[in-house]
Design a protein around this motif. Structure first.
Motif, PDB file in Angstrom:
ATOM      1  N   ASP A 280       0.840  -1.208   0.000  1.00 41.15           N
ATOM      2  CA  ASP A 280       0.000   0.000   0.000  1.00 41.15           C
ATOM      3  C   ASP A 280       0.873   1.256   0.000  1.00 41.15           C
ATOM      4  N   GLY A 281       0.220   2.398   0.149  1.00 37.12           N
ATOM      5  CA  GLY A 281       0.947   3.654   0.098  1.00 37.12           C
ATOM      6  C   GLY A 281       1.539   3.893  -1.280  1.00 37.12           C
ATOM      7  N   ASN A 282       2.582   4.712  -1.327  1.00 32.40           N
ATOM      8  CA  ASN A 282       3.235   5.085  -2.571  1.00 32.40           C
ATOM      9  C   ASN A 282       4.533   4.301  -2.693  1.00 32.40           C
ATOM     10  N   GLU A 283       4.507   3.217  -3.500  1.00 31.46           N
ATOM     11  CA  GLU A 283       5.647   2.315  -3.588  1.00 31.46           C
ATOM     12  C   GLU A 283       6.901   3.032  -4.067  1.00 31.46           C
ATOM     13  N   ALA A 284       6.733   4.045  -4.926  1.00 35.10           N
ATOM     14  CA  ALA A 284       7.904   4.726  -5.500  1.00 35.10           C
ATOM     15  C   ALA A 284       8.709   5.492  -4.447  1.00 35.10           C
ATOM     16  N   SER A 285       8.101   5.748  -3.304  1.00 33.24           N
ATOM     17  CA  SER A 285       8.811   6.545  -2.287  1.00 33.24           C
ATOM     18  C   SER A 285       8.911   5.834  -0.945  1.00 33.24           C
ATOM     19  N   TYR A 286       8.920   4.457  -0.969  1.00 38.63           N
ATOM     20  CA  TYR A 286       9.065   3.735   0.300  1.00 38.63           C
ATOM     21  C   TYR A 286      10.378   4.147   0.989  1.00 38.63           C
ATOM     22  N   LEU A 287      10.290   4.235   2.333  1.00 33.76           N
ATOM     23  CA  LEU A 287      11.469   4.576   3.137  1.00 33.76           C
ATOM     24  C   LEU A 287      11.357   3.837   4.461  1.00 33.76           C
ATOM     25  N   VAL A 288      12.495   3.219   4.927  1.00 33.47           N
ATOM     26  CA  VAL A 288      12.525   2.508   6.209  1.00 33.47           C
ATOM     27  C   VAL A 288      13.557   3.195   7.099  1.00 33.47           C
ATOM     28  N   LEU A 289      13.121   3.621   8.268  1.00 34.08           N
ATOM     29  CA  LEU A 289      13.984   4.301   9.228  1.00 34.08           C
ATOM     30  C   LEU A 289      14.176   3.412  10.451  1.00 34.08           C
ATOM     31  N   GLY A 290      15.289   3.570  11.166  1.00 30.79           N
ATOM     32  CA  GLY A 290      15.580   2.781  12.362  1.00 30.79           C
ATOM     33  C   GLY A 290      16.906   2.086  12.198  1.00 30.79           C
ATOM     34  N   ASN A 291      17.006   0.799  12.639  1.00 26.83           N
ATOM     35  CA  ASN A 291      18.243   0.048  12.459  1.00 26.83           C
ATOM     36  C   ASN A 291      18.617   0.030  10.988  1.00 26.83           C
ATOM     37  N   GLU A 292      19.879  -0.126  10.694  1.00 24.42           N
ATOM     38  CA  GLU A 292      20.339  -0.069   9.316  1.00 24.42           C
ATOM     39  C   GLU A 292      19.923  -1.325   8.548  1.00 24.42           C
ATOM     40  N   GLY A 293      19.781  -1.144   7.222  1.00 23.19           N
ATOM     41  CA  GLY A 293      19.420  -2.267   6.353  1.00 23.19           C
ATOM     42  C   GLY A 293      19.293  -1.796   4.904  1.00 23.19           C
ATOM     43  N   THR A 294      18.770  -2.704   4.041  1.00 24.77           N
ATOM     44  CA  THR A 294      18.656  -2.410   2.604  1.00 24.77           C
ATOM     45  C   THR A 294      17.208  -2.630   2.159  1.00 24.77           C
ATOM     46  N   ILE A 295      16.643  -1.658   1.372  1.00 26.01           N
ATOM     47  CA  ILE A 295      15.306  -1.814   0.803  1.00 26.01           C
ATOM     48  C   ILE A 295      15.442  -1.977  -0.711  1.00 26.01           C
ATOM     49  N   SER A 296      14.767  -2.990  -1.249  1.00 30.44           N
ATOM     50  CA  SER A 296      14.773  -3.245  -2.697  1.00 30.44           C
ATOM     51  C   SER A 296      13.317  -3.411  -3.136  1.00 30.44           C
ATOM     52  N   GLY A 297      12.821  -2.411  -3.849  1.00 26.70           N
ATOM     53  CA  GLY A 297      11.404  -2.444  -4.212  1.00 26.70           C
ATOM     54  C   GLY A 297      10.555  -2.327  -2.980  1.00 26.70           C
TER      55      GLY A 297
ATOM     56  N   SER B 232      17.362  -6.201   7.066  1.00 25.69           N
ATOM     57  CA  SER B 232      18.228  -5.439   7.979  1.00 25.69           C
ATOM     58  C   SER B 232      19.648  -5.991   7.977  1.00 25.69           C
ATOM     59  N   ASN B 233      20.580  -5.188   8.476  1.00 24.93           N
ATOM     60  CA  ASN B 233      21.921  -5.676   8.759  1.00 24.93           C
ATOM     61  C   ASN B 233      21.853  -6.561  10.011  1.00 24.93           C
ATOM     62  N   PRO B 234      22.903  -7.426  10.271  1.00 25.92           N
ATOM     63  CA  PRO B 234      22.866  -8.290  11.471  1.00 25.92           C
ATOM     64  C   PRO B 234      22.735  -7.472  12.758  1.00 25.92           C
ATOM     65  N   ILE B 235      21.928  -8.000  13.683  1.00 25.98           N
ATOM     66  CA  ILE B 235      21.692  -7.380  14.991  1.00 25.98           C
ATOM     67  C   ILE B 235      22.118  -8.395  16.051  1.00 25.98           C
ATOM     68  N   ASN B 236      22.859  -7.945  17.076  1.00 26.30           N
ATOM     69  CA  ASN B 236      23.359  -8.860  18.108  1.00 26.30           C
ATOM     70  C   ASN B 236      22.214  -9.448  18.911  1.00 26.30           C
ATOM     71  N   ASN B 237      22.427 -10.726  19.377  1.00 29.22           N
ATOM     72  CA  ASN B 237      21.433 -11.369  20.216  1.00 29.22           C
ATOM     73  C   ASN B 237      21.083 -10.484  21.403  1.00 29.22           C
TER      74      ASN B 237
END
Length: 972
Positions: free
Chosen positions: A509-526, A531-536
């Motif tokens: 949903d929303g506007n797929e062309a402008s998806y954005l993820v904030l918080g812990n680091e990671g990669t968004i594709s489409g 996310s990048n690895p997070i310690n136990n």
């Protein structure tokens, strides 16, 4: 793991514009001309298929037909034309329909084969099916967007089921089990608008076709056509006199076709338009004839839309113009093509169906011609013609469904946009020459153009009106979405060493062309985030948003332990027969459930979820199997091992083919029962009387036989069972039949063997063989006797029917001395003989007293009539009255009359029946009795006459009243 989702507000000042352009109506193949190019599309699993072949769409018809003074009903089975009506209804309700026609196919070849199952009006299990003579398809993916484009709505379109159910009419509808690659000729997005011109006569053939298909139409005159042709996609002319096609009318048709309308002219109407407008030829057509002998049709360009029907056209086609051809100096134009001809020469000059695309590369603009007129059982009576009438009617419906490019109001389907987006309204290819108006004006780039750009800020319904014609108005709703981006499919994976984890999820949903993820680091594709690895034990928090809408947040923490390990052991093989599978065994350690990913020849397959170890993979794919990964809720573990899967091809066994054979037939080899291509080196059991699999029905008896053929392991041996039944022959020889007389009553026919059916004139009981001569005319009548069945027989016999002979002897005057008397014989249906043995003369003259007679005879009896001649002095008035007459209107002796040799001054002749009733009275010699009473024929038999008259003698004196009484006999 505990995951929490929160909504937060994010405001962005990014300006973004999305322009959605609608496709042209049905425009895939712009021209309907020979050698169309392919247009392969992926049609989604679950899509609906409306088949147009007789096997799947067969229905029963009851057709009234005139027969003399009565009406009879012909019942037959043929394709249900309401399949076209259902497609029309779906288009009217805004459901897109794709017309599937395989380019390059030959006559009656399949358009596609797919695994499918029937859903309306009954349901069946999925199976591999071939679809012929085109099909209408509702592509599920194609229609989801148009029917329910708002993401908050259900993704499935249940209203399609509702439309099909409400339409009813026993139309068969199927669904595809899998995605299929199909050849799409047209994408239909508007229902055809059809008008029938009624300024000719006999318009009912076209009306009847549309009514059988449950498709609405307009009945219009040529004057109405001149004023409103832009409202139609398809116009037809069933019949019109050539002199009615004046220049104005012809120019209107030419303009309609050139601007994208489709037109069909039938029978003499095609000559009227072709010889005025020269659409398909350089110098016009000639009329070949009113009737067509269709036993040798040739069907050309069988992949064109108009040619989508299964089987032959009716064998006899009637109409003022049954077929047509080129004038001597005329040739076919480059954009024209005959599709049905008489004979097998593609250049032949006798045509039944042809077409032409008039408007170049634009959509529509087709001119179709159809020979013949009344495609109905009232005129087409050749055996098996009734189902072929449906095939002829389909050429009309096919022409009607070819998309046209006309200037009626067309807004396109409802659409959805995000806030700040724009969309183009109105269908493509709308004419700039028509004045359109749009309302309301909110968010529109223009209100008087065919295709305004709409940028509403709230959901708005726009209305389009054509101001210059009577084609009405259309609506379109633009839904403005303000839907929050959502987070779905949250997955936590442990890293291989178990010291940490990653978080992944999908955004919807929303506007797929402008998806954005904030918080812990990671990669968004489409729409996928990893996310990048997070310690136990470390908490994660991710927020998803877009440039227009509020976002969503998930939080949680995780601790990995007990990573799994999977081992793949051993090779496997399977029989490639569609039944057997290879089995690969996996041994898995660690805590379940496990997700296993493996590859075949290094191509990753769909994941396997299992709670069981060992776990078996069942497969029918040959290759090298390699484990790629194994994971549980804690982490991604390790894998060991590969396996080779091989296959053995099964021996082709074909299918069993039972055989019924007559006892007097020639012997045949059992191998002939096998399907072509089957290995013939197998073993037959039980053995036959002769060697080499030779079955002799005179020696071998009814039995079940088995054919066994060895196969390569692990494929099973082929075992086929055949039943052979030996049938006794029958003899239908008819016993000799004598001459049958009219008055003998019913005659029982007989034959050597019983159980057959008698047929022919005079048969009143087809099973008992009762022949009634009273029902037929005199002469020879052929009767057949047939014993049906594989070993049946038929015989014929000629039955001679005769009546008792009729004879009458009439003299033309009384016997007066000195004057000869002529006698004339009237004989019907027999040989005759005079008193003196003569058998040839028809008239006798004598001057001698005596008894004169003539008799007739045949196998049914003898008839005789005689006259007593006494010559006397004929002074005074002489009277002659016949003793019989035959009022059968054959011109001989048809009335009872008196012959007088004098002028009468008074006259009265009375006739009495055997009960004494006066049934006829005449007051003048010229008024004769024709043998009727009260307007009906009097019975055969003897009647009494009474004659009274007075006459004037040679001296002018009135005579005394003379009275004569006697008998007269009616012979018929």
């Amino acid at each position: 793991m505990i995951a929490q989702i929160h909504h937060i507000n994010w405001i962005y000042s990014i300006t973004w514009l999305c322009l959605l352009l609608l496709e042209p109506l049905g425009l895939l193949q712009a021209q309907d001309l020979p050698n169309p190019s392919t247009n392969i599309q992926t049609i989604a699993a679950g899509s609906y298929v409306i088949p147009l072949d007789e096997q799947k769409q067969l229905t029963s018809y009851s057709y009234p037909m005139s027969s003399g003074d009565s009406i009879i009903v012909i019942n037959y089975e043929a394709l249900n034309l309401k399949a076209y009506g259902l497609a029309h209804e779906l288009l009217e309700k805004g459901v897109y329909v794709k017309w599937i026609i395989r380019s390059g196919k030959n006559k009656d070849e399949a358009d596609f084969t797919a695994n499918a199952y029937q859903v309306f009006p009954t349901t069946t299990a999925p199976s591999d099916l071939s679809f012929y003579s085109s099909a209408f398809v509702i592509d599920l993916n194609n229609n989801q967007y148009n029917i329910s484009c708002n993401p908050t709505y259900n993704d499935t379109p249940p209203e399609i089921d509702d439309i099909i159910t409400e339409f009813g009419n026993e139309v068969a509808v199927y669904k595809l089990s899998n995605d299929e690659q199909l050849d799409v000729r047209y994408e239909l997005k508007e229902a055809p608008r059809i008008s029938i011109l009624n300024d000719g006569y006999d318009t009912w053939p076209h009306k009847q076709i549309l009514e059988l298909a449950a498709i609405p139409y307009q009945d219009i005159s040529n004057e109405e056509f001149l004023n409103s042709s832009q409202c139609n996609t398809f116009v037809s002319q069933p019949h019109i006199d050539i002199e009615l096609v004046n220049e104005t009318y012809a120019n209107t048709v030419a303009s309609f076709v050139s601007n994208g309308g489709n037109f069909l002219a039938q029978c003499v109407g095609l000559l009227a338009f072709e010889n005025t407008g020269f659409y398909q030829s350089t110098n016009g057509f000639v009329n070949i004839g009113g009737g067509v002998d269709g036993n040798n049709y040739t069907f050309l360009h069988n992949d064109l839309a108009i040619m989508q029907f299964q089987g032959n056209l009716p064998p006899n086609i009637y109409g003022t113009t049954g077929s047509y051809g080129l004038e001597a100096s005329s040739t076919w134009r480059a954009n024209s093509y005959p599709t049905v001809i008489v004979g097998n020469d593609p250049q032949a000059n006798e045509v039944l169906v042809s077409g032409a695309d008039i408007n170049g590369s634009d959509i529509g603009g087709n001119m179709f011609y159809l020979g013949g007129h009344e495609y109905s059982t009232t005129l087409i009576t050749t055996s098996n013609a009734e189902p072929q009438i449906i095939q002829a009617q389909r050429t009309y419906l096919n022409a009607a469904f070819i998309p046209g490019n006309v200037a009626y109001t067309c807004t396109g389907p409802d659409v959805c946009i995000c806030l700040g987006e724009s969309v183009s309204l109105g269908c493509a290819n709308l004419s700039d020459n028509i004045a359109y108006s749009w309302s309301p004006a909110d968010g529109l780039s223009c209100t008087n153009c065919p295709n305004p750009i709409a940028s509403p800020t709230t959901t708005t319904t726009y209305t389009m009106t054509a101001n210059s014609n009577s084609c009405g108005s259309s609506n379109i709703t633009v839904t403005v979405n303000k839907i929050l981006p959502e987070i779905e499919n949250v997955v936590v994976n442990c890293v291989p060493d178990g010291t940490g984890y990653t978080v992944s999820f999908d955004l919807i949903d929303g506007n797929e062309a402008s998806y954005l993820v904030l918080g812990n680091e990671g990669t968004i594709s489409g729409n996928q985030f990893v996310s990048n690895p997070i310690n136990n034990g470390q908490t994660y928090e991710f927020t998803a948003t877009d440039v227009y809408n509020c976002g969503n947040t998930i939080t949680g923490t995780f601790d990995c332990s007990d990573c799994p390990h999977a081992i793949l052991n051993g090779d496997a093989a399977f029989c490639n027969d569609g039944i057997n599978t290879a089995e690969l065994n996996l041994t898995i350690t660690g805590s379940p459930p496990w997700e296993i990913v493996y590859a075949i020849d290094y191509i990753a397959q769909a994941p396997i979820i299992t709670n069981t170890s060992p776990h078996t993979i069942y497969t029918t794919t040959v290759g090298t199997y390699t484990l790629l990964s194994v994971s549980n809720s804690f982490c991604t573990g390790t894998t060991t091992g590969t396996a080779e899967v091989t296959a053995a091809n099964p021996t082709f066994g074909g299918s069993a083919s039972n055989r019924n054979i007559c006892k007097n037939e020639d012997a045949f080899r059992l191998n002939s029962l096998l399907t072509a291509g089957v290995d013939t080196n197998g073993i037959w059991t039980p053995p036959l009387a002769n060697q080499n699999n030779l079955f002799d029905p005179s020696q071998d008896t009814t039995n079940s036989y088995t054919y066994t053929l060895s196969a390569e392991a692990p494929c099973p041996d082929i075992v086929l069972n055949f039943d052979i039944t030996v049938l006794e022959n029958v003899d239908a020889s008819i016993n000799p039949v004598p001459v049958i007389c009219k008055g003998d009553g019913p005659y029982s026919l007989a034959a050597t063997d019983v159980g057959g059916v008698w047929a022919g004139n005079g048969i009143v009981d087809a099973n008992a063989g009762i022949f009634d001569a009273a029902l037929v005319t005199d002469g020879v009548h052929t009767v057949s006797y047939e014993i049906a069945g594989l070993c049946g027989d038929i015989d014929y016999v000629d039955i001679h029917v005769k009546t008792v002979p009729e004879v009458a002897l009439v003299a033309d005057m009384d016997a007066c001395l000195g004057k000869a008397v002529s006698m004339e014989a009237y004989v019907k249906g027999s040989s005759f003989e005079w008193h003196d043995g003569d058998t040839e003369r028809e008239q006798l003259t004598t001057i001698n007293d005596g008894i004169y007679w003539i008799q007739a005879h045949n196998e049914c009896g003898v008839a005789r009539d005689s006259l007593v001649i006494n010559f006397k002095n004929c002074l005074g008035c002489q009277l002659v009255l016949p003793t019989s007459f035959s009022p059968n209107k054959d011109g001989y002796n048809d009335s009872f009359r008196s012959i007088l040799s004098c002028d009468v001054v008074s006259y009265e002749l009375q006739i009495f029946n055997r009960w004494g009733a006066n049934i006829f009275t005449s007051n003048a010699p010229h008024i004769t009795w024709d043998g009727t009473y009260k307007g009906k024929e009097a019975e055969v038999g003897v009647y009494v006459y009474m004659l009274r008259f007075q006459y004037v003698d040679e001296d002018g004196v009135i005579s005394e009243l003379e009275q004569h009484k006697g008998h007269v006999t009616i012979i018929r």
